[in-house]
Write a protein that holds these residues in place. Structure first.
Motif, PDB file in Angstrom:
ATOM      1  N   MET A   1      69.313  58.309  58.742  1.00  0.00           N
ATOM      2  CA  MET A   1      70.536  57.897  59.445  1.00  0.00           C
ATOM      3  C   MET A   1      70.868  56.462  59.086  1.00  0.00           C
ATOM      4  SD  MET A   1      69.946  59.621  63.200  1.00  0.00           S
ATOM      5  CE  MET A   1      71.497  58.945  63.806  1.00  0.00           C
ATOM      6  N   ASP A   2      72.148  56.172  58.967  1.00  0.00           N
ATOM      7  CA  ASP A   2      72.578  54.840  58.551  1.00  0.00           C
ATOM      8  C   ASP A   2      72.354  53.785  59.629  1.00  0.00           C
ATOM      9  OD1 ASP A   2      73.393  55.877  56.134  1.00  0.00           O
ATOM     10  OD2 ASP A   2      75.432  56.268  56.830  1.00  0.00           O
ATOM     11  N   SER A   3      72.626  54.151  60.889  1.00  0.00           N
ATOM     12  CA  SER A   3      72.539  53.169  61.958  1.00  0.00           C
ATOM     13  C   SER A   3      71.930  53.799  63.199  1.00  0.00           C
ATOM     14  CB  SER A   3      73.935  52.619  62.285  1.00  0.00           C
ATOM     15  OG  SER A   3      73.884  51.720  63.373  1.00  0.00           O
ATOM     16  N   ILE A   4      70.883  53.170  63.730  1.00  0.00           N
ATOM     17  CA  ILE A   4      70.280  53.650  64.961  1.00  0.00           C
ATOM     18  C   ILE A   4      70.068  52.448  65.874  1.00  0.00           C
ATOM     19  CG2 ILE A   4      69.097  55.519  63.761  1.00  0.00           C
ATOM     20  CD1 ILE A   4      66.489  53.925  64.161  1.00  0.00           C
ATOM     21  N   PRO A   5      70.003  52.656  67.193  1.00  0.00           N
ATOM     22  CA  PRO A   5      69.707  51.549  68.100  1.00  0.00           C
ATOM     23  C   PRO A   5      68.360  50.931  67.737  1.00  0.00           C
ATOM     24  CG  PRO A   5      70.509  53.456  69.315  1.00  0.00           C
ATOM     25  CD  PRO A   5      70.269  53.922  67.919  1.00  0.00           C
ATOM     26  N   SER A   6      68.309  49.619  67.701  1.00  0.00           N
ATOM     27  CA  SER A   6      67.130  48.939  67.169  1.00  0.00           C
ATOM     28  C   SER A   6      65.852  49.221  67.953  1.00  0.00           C
ATOM     29  CB  SER A   6      67.385  47.428  67.110  1.00  0.00           C
ATOM     30  OG  SER A   6      67.646  46.903  68.400  1.00  0.00           O
ATOM     31  N   ALA A   7      65.973  49.529  69.245  1.00  0.00           N
ATOM     32  CA  ALA A   7      64.776  49.812  70.045  1.00  0.00           C
ATOM     33  C   ALA A   7      64.039  51.036  69.547  1.00  0.00           C
ATOM     34  CB  ALA A   7      65.146  49.989  71.516  1.00  0.00           C
ATOM     35  N   TYR A   8      64.733  51.899  68.800  1.00  0.00           N
ATOM     36  CA  TYR A   8      64.147  53.153  68.337  1.00  0.00           C
ATOM     37  C   TYR A   8      63.548  53.055  66.926  1.00  0.00           C
ATOM     38  CZ  TYR A   8      66.387  55.515  72.285  1.00  0.00           C
ATOM     39  OH  TYR A   8      66.763  55.918  73.545  1.00  0.00           O
ATOM     40  N   THR A   9      63.732  51.953  66.261  1.00  0.00           N
ATOM     41  CA  THR A   9      63.391  51.859  64.845  1.00  0.00           C
ATOM     42  C   THR A   9      61.977  52.335  64.527  1.00  0.00           C
ATOM     43  OG1 THR A   9      64.917  50.005  64.579  1.00  0.00           O
ATOM     44  CG2 THR A   9      63.263  50.330  62.857  1.00  0.00           C
ATOM     45  N   ASP A  10      60.978  51.788  65.175  1.00  0.00           N
ATOM     46  CA  ASP A  10      59.588  52.109  64.842  1.00  0.00           C
ATOM     47  C   ASP A  10      59.192  53.520  65.265  1.00  0.00           C
ATOM     48  OD1 ASP A  10      59.334  49.593  63.784  1.00  0.00           O
ATOM     49  OD2 ASP A  10      58.411  48.730  65.580  1.00  0.00           O
ATOM     50  N   SER A  11      59.500  53.875  66.515  1.00  0.00           N
ATOM     51  CA  SER A  11      59.087  55.184  67.024  1.00  0.00           C
ATOM     52  C   SER A  11      59.827  56.312  66.314  1.00  0.00           C
ATOM     53  CB  SER A  11      59.314  55.266  68.537  1.00  0.00           C
ATOM     54  OG  SER A  11      60.635  54.861  68.866  1.00  0.00           O
ATOM     55  N   TYR A  12      61.091  56.097  66.003  1.00  0.00           N
ATOM     56  CA  TYR A  12      61.874  57.105  65.282  1.00  0.00           C
ATOM     57  C   TYR A  12      61.281  57.359  63.891  1.00  0.00           C
ATOM     58  CZ  TYR A  12      65.754  58.698  62.281  1.00  0.00           C
ATOM     59  OH  TYR A  12      66.536  59.353  61.356  1.00  0.00           O
ATOM     60  N   ALA A  13      60.882  56.295  63.217  1.00  0.00           N
ATOM     61  CA  ALA A  13      60.292  56.438  61.880  1.00  0.00           C
ATOM     62  C   ALA A  13      59.015  57.274  61.936  1.00  0.00           C
ATOM     63  CB  ALA A  13      60.004  55.070  61.289  1.00  0.00           C
ATOM     64  N   LYS A  14      58.202  57.061  62.956  1.00  0.00           N
ATOM     65  CA  LYS A  14      56.965  57.828  63.091  1.00  0.00           C
ATOM     66  C   LYS A  14      57.259  59.287  63.411  1.00  0.00           C
ATOM     67  CE  LYS A  14      54.282  53.834  64.682  1.00  0.00           C
ATOM     68  NZ  LYS A  14      53.560  53.230  65.846  1.00  0.00           N
ATOM     69  N   ALA A  15      58.230  59.532  64.312  1.00  0.00           N
ATOM     70  CA  ALA A  15      58.581  60.910  64.680  1.00  0.00           C
ATOM     71  C   ALA A  15      59.178  61.644  63.492  1.00  0.00           C
ATOM     72  CB  ALA A  15      59.563  60.901  65.847  1.00  0.00           C
ATOM     73  N   ARG A  16      59.957  60.935  62.698  1.00  0.00           N
ATOM     74  CA  ARG A  16      60.642  61.563  61.567  1.00  0.00           C
ATOM     75  C   ARG A  16      59.669  61.969  60.464  1.00  0.00           C
ATOM     76  NH1 ARG A  16      63.731  61.586  57.121  1.00  0.00           N
ATOM     77  NH2 ARG A  16      65.829  62.449  57.393  1.00  0.00           N
ATOM     78  N   ALA A  17      58.525  61.335  60.425  1.00  0.00           N
ATOM     79  CA  ALA A  17      57.541  61.660  59.395  1.00  0.00           C
ATOM     80  C   ALA A  17      57.014  63.082  59.534  1.00  0.00           C
ATOM     81  CB  ALA A  17      56.383  60.664  59.456  1.00  0.00           C
ATOM     82  N   THR A  18      57.041  63.620  60.754  1.00  0.00           N
ATOM     83  CA  THR A  18      56.530  64.982  60.981  1.00  0.00           C
ATOM     84  C   THR A  18      57.632  65.984  61.313  1.00  0.00           C
ATOM     85  OG1 THR A  18      56.093  64.371  63.297  1.00  0.00           O
ATOM     86  CG2 THR A  18      54.263  64.178  61.730  1.00  0.00           C
ATOM     87  N   THR A  19      58.683  65.545  62.000  1.00  0.00           N
ATOM     88  CA  THR A  19      59.778  66.456  62.384  1.00  0.00           C
ATOM     89  C   THR A  19      61.118  65.783  62.085  1.00  0.00           C
ATOM     90  OG1 THR A  19      59.624  65.601  64.647  1.00  0.00           O
ATOM     91  CG2 THR A  19      58.482  67.677  64.180  1.00  0.00           C
ATOM     92  N   PRO A  20      61.487  65.672  60.832  1.00  0.00           N
ATOM     93  CA  PRO A  20      62.677  64.896  60.466  1.00  0.00           C
ATOM     94  C   PRO A  20      63.988  65.406  61.083  1.00  0.00           C
ATOM     95  CG  PRO A  20      61.862  66.167  58.592  1.00  0.00           C
ATOM     96  CD  PRO A  20      60.810  66.228  59.646  1.00  0.00           C
ATOM     97  N   GLU A  21      64.227  66.708  61.041  1.00  0.00           N
ATOM     98  CA  GLU A  21      65.497  67.228  61.556  1.00  0.00           C
ATOM     99  C   GLU A  21      65.602  67.030  63.061  1.00  0.00           C
ATOM    100  OE1 GLU A  21      66.225  71.226  60.408  1.00  0.00           O
ATOM    101  OE2 GLU A  21      66.161  70.815  58.250  1.00  0.00           O
ATOM    102  N   ALA A  22      64.535  67.312  63.783  1.00  0.00           N
ATOM    103  CA  ALA A  22      64.552  67.162  65.239  1.00  0.00           C
ATOM    104  C   ALA A  22      64.681  65.695  65.635  1.00  0.00           C
ATOM    105  CB  ALA A  22      63.283  67.759  65.839  1.00  0.00           C
ATOM    106  N   ALA A  23      63.981  64.814  64.926  1.00  0.00           N
ATOM    107  CA  ALA A  23      64.076  63.382  65.218  1.00  0.00           C
ATOM    108  C   ALA A  23      65.475  62.864  64.933  1.00  0.00           C
ATOM    109  CB  ALA A  23      63.042  62.614  64.400  1.00  0.00           C
ATOM    110  N   ASP A  24      66.060  63.298  63.815  1.00  0.00           N
ATOM    111  CA  ASP A  24      67.428  62.890  63.488  1.00  0.00           C
ATOM    112  C   ASP A  24      68.400  63.331  64.576  1.00  0.00           C
ATOM    113  OD1 ASP A  24      66.551  61.796  61.132  1.00  0.00           O
ATOM    114  OD2 ASP A  24      67.331  63.396  59.836  1.00  0.00           O
TER     115      ASP A  24
END
Length: 384
Positions: A1-24
């Motif tokens: 995703m091009d832009s996400i709320p900054s509070a989610y940056t780290d946790s989103y990256a970790k979640a996306r590593a295993t479930t990319p579509e659901a995290a997106d």
């Protein structure tokens, strides 16, 4: 995703590593509110609060003569508020029956497990900024009433109070969203949209799936048909609350996926989350009208121990709970509840549960109120 709320940056990256579509999908919904109703309220922003409340109430109550005077945008909104094709009211019957049989256990699970866990997300920011923590008792009573009314026979029919309350919640969320968005205190670039579709979609998944799981841990028993029915009831309630179908679960397994990826995408809970969780637990004695200091302390101690056992020691420590779960808390509580049920007939249990639920829910003399907040800070807002 091009832009996400900054509070989610780290946790989103970790979640996306295993479930990319659901995290997106989850993080995408942190930037979405309720597109349809948000647009309507934006168009009606110049309307006097008393007129807005009158027309919202008239729309929900189907008062045709008043709605004829309402702005066209609001009339169109209610005209288009149709029941989706997947709703099957007959499928709600097993859930209605089992709720009243297990209402005491489901309510305890709701308050000590479901609601406090829900505040581990960034939705707690909206409560801190608005100051709704001070009104926790009434909020808890309002939550209890919605729980009671959506599980009433016919509660989710168009004229049922469960339907009306769920649509009212949708308007409250949209109004709070607009007030927070225009406030200097809300940081959309950090937290996303106030009361976002992501948070409400996660919440309804917890309200349904986690409610069943936690109530079972407390001693309730559900058949597969009853579990599916409870999930169906909450799904329709969530739809009425304005949750986009793109993040509204379809069944129990999907509900678990929604909240699992949601919790992984959310940043770690902070002080605001802990404040709300403790406020909910602390409100339990006053909601139950317990004033004796000794009895109040006993109830709070049990509530904290049960809550810790349900949500887990790790989250309880983050929330700053004053006590931790004693070994065997859930086992002993479950054993006691099942013993009590063996000594009582089902009809007596349902009758007692119903009476208790009425006593701890908000049933104002004037009936349902359709007033909405008119100031971002609760202490400056008119009653609603």
């Amino acid at each position: 995703m091009d832009s996400i709320p900054s509070a989610y940056t780290d946790s989103y990256a970790k979640a996306r590593a295993t479930t990319p579509e659901a995290a997106d999908n989850y993080v995408r919904h942190t930037l979405i509110g309720d597109p349809e109703l948000d647009a309507v309220l934006a168009e009606l922003s110049d309307l006097l609060p008393m007129d807005l409340h009158l027309f919202v109430g008239a729309g929900i109550e189907q008062e045709t003569s008043i709605m004829q005077q309402a702005p066209q945008a609001l009339r169109d909104f209610f005209d288009n508020l149709e029941e989706p094709s997947w709703v099957d009211h007959k499928a709600f019957r097993p859930g209605t029956y089992v709720f009243h049989k297990n209402a005491d256990l489901m309510l305890i699970a709701f308050v000590t497990g479901v609601l406090v866990e829900g505040f581990s997300t960034l939705i707690s920011k909206s409560f801190r900024i608005t100051g709704r923590v001070a009104a926790t008792k009434r909020r808890l009573q309002q939550n209890n009433r919605q729980l009671v009314d959506i599980f009433m026979p016919g509660g989710l029919h168009r004229k049922g109070d469960g339907w009306k309350l769920s649509v009212r919640v949708r308007f409250v969320h949209a109004r709070i969203r607009a007030l927070l968005a225009s406030s200097d205190e809300w940081r959309e670039d950090v937290w996303g949209v106030p009361v976002s579709a992501a948070h409400v979609g996660l919440a309804i998944s917890v309200f349904s799936k986690r409610l069943l799981d936690y109530a079972s841990l407390l001693g309730a028993e559900f058949s597969a048909e009853e579990r599916a029915s409870v999930m169906a009831i909450w799904r329709y309630a969530g739809y009425l609350m304005g949750i986009p179908e793109s993040i509204l679960y379809r069944d129990e397994a999907e509900a678990e996926r929604v909240y699992s990826v949601g919790f992984r995408c959310e940043p770690p809970p902070d002080e605001d989350a802990g404040t709300m969780a403790n406020a909910l637990i602390q409100a339990i004695p006053s909601v139950a009208d317990i004033t004796d200091p000794v009895e109040k302390e006993k109830v709070l101690n049990l509530a904290y121990r049960l809550s810790c056992s349900l949500i887990g020691r790790r989250l309880a420590e983050v929330f700053g709970y004053p006590v931790q779960s004693a070994p065997g808390t859930l086992f002993l509580y479950r054993l006691k509840q099942r013993a009590l049920r063996m000594l009582k007939a089902d009809d007596l249990i349902r009758s007692g549960n119903f009476t208790q639920l009425l006593e701890i829910s908000v049933y104002d003399d004037i009936g349902l109120s359709y007033n909405l907040p008119d100031h971002v800070h609760a202490d400056k807002s008119s009653p609603w």
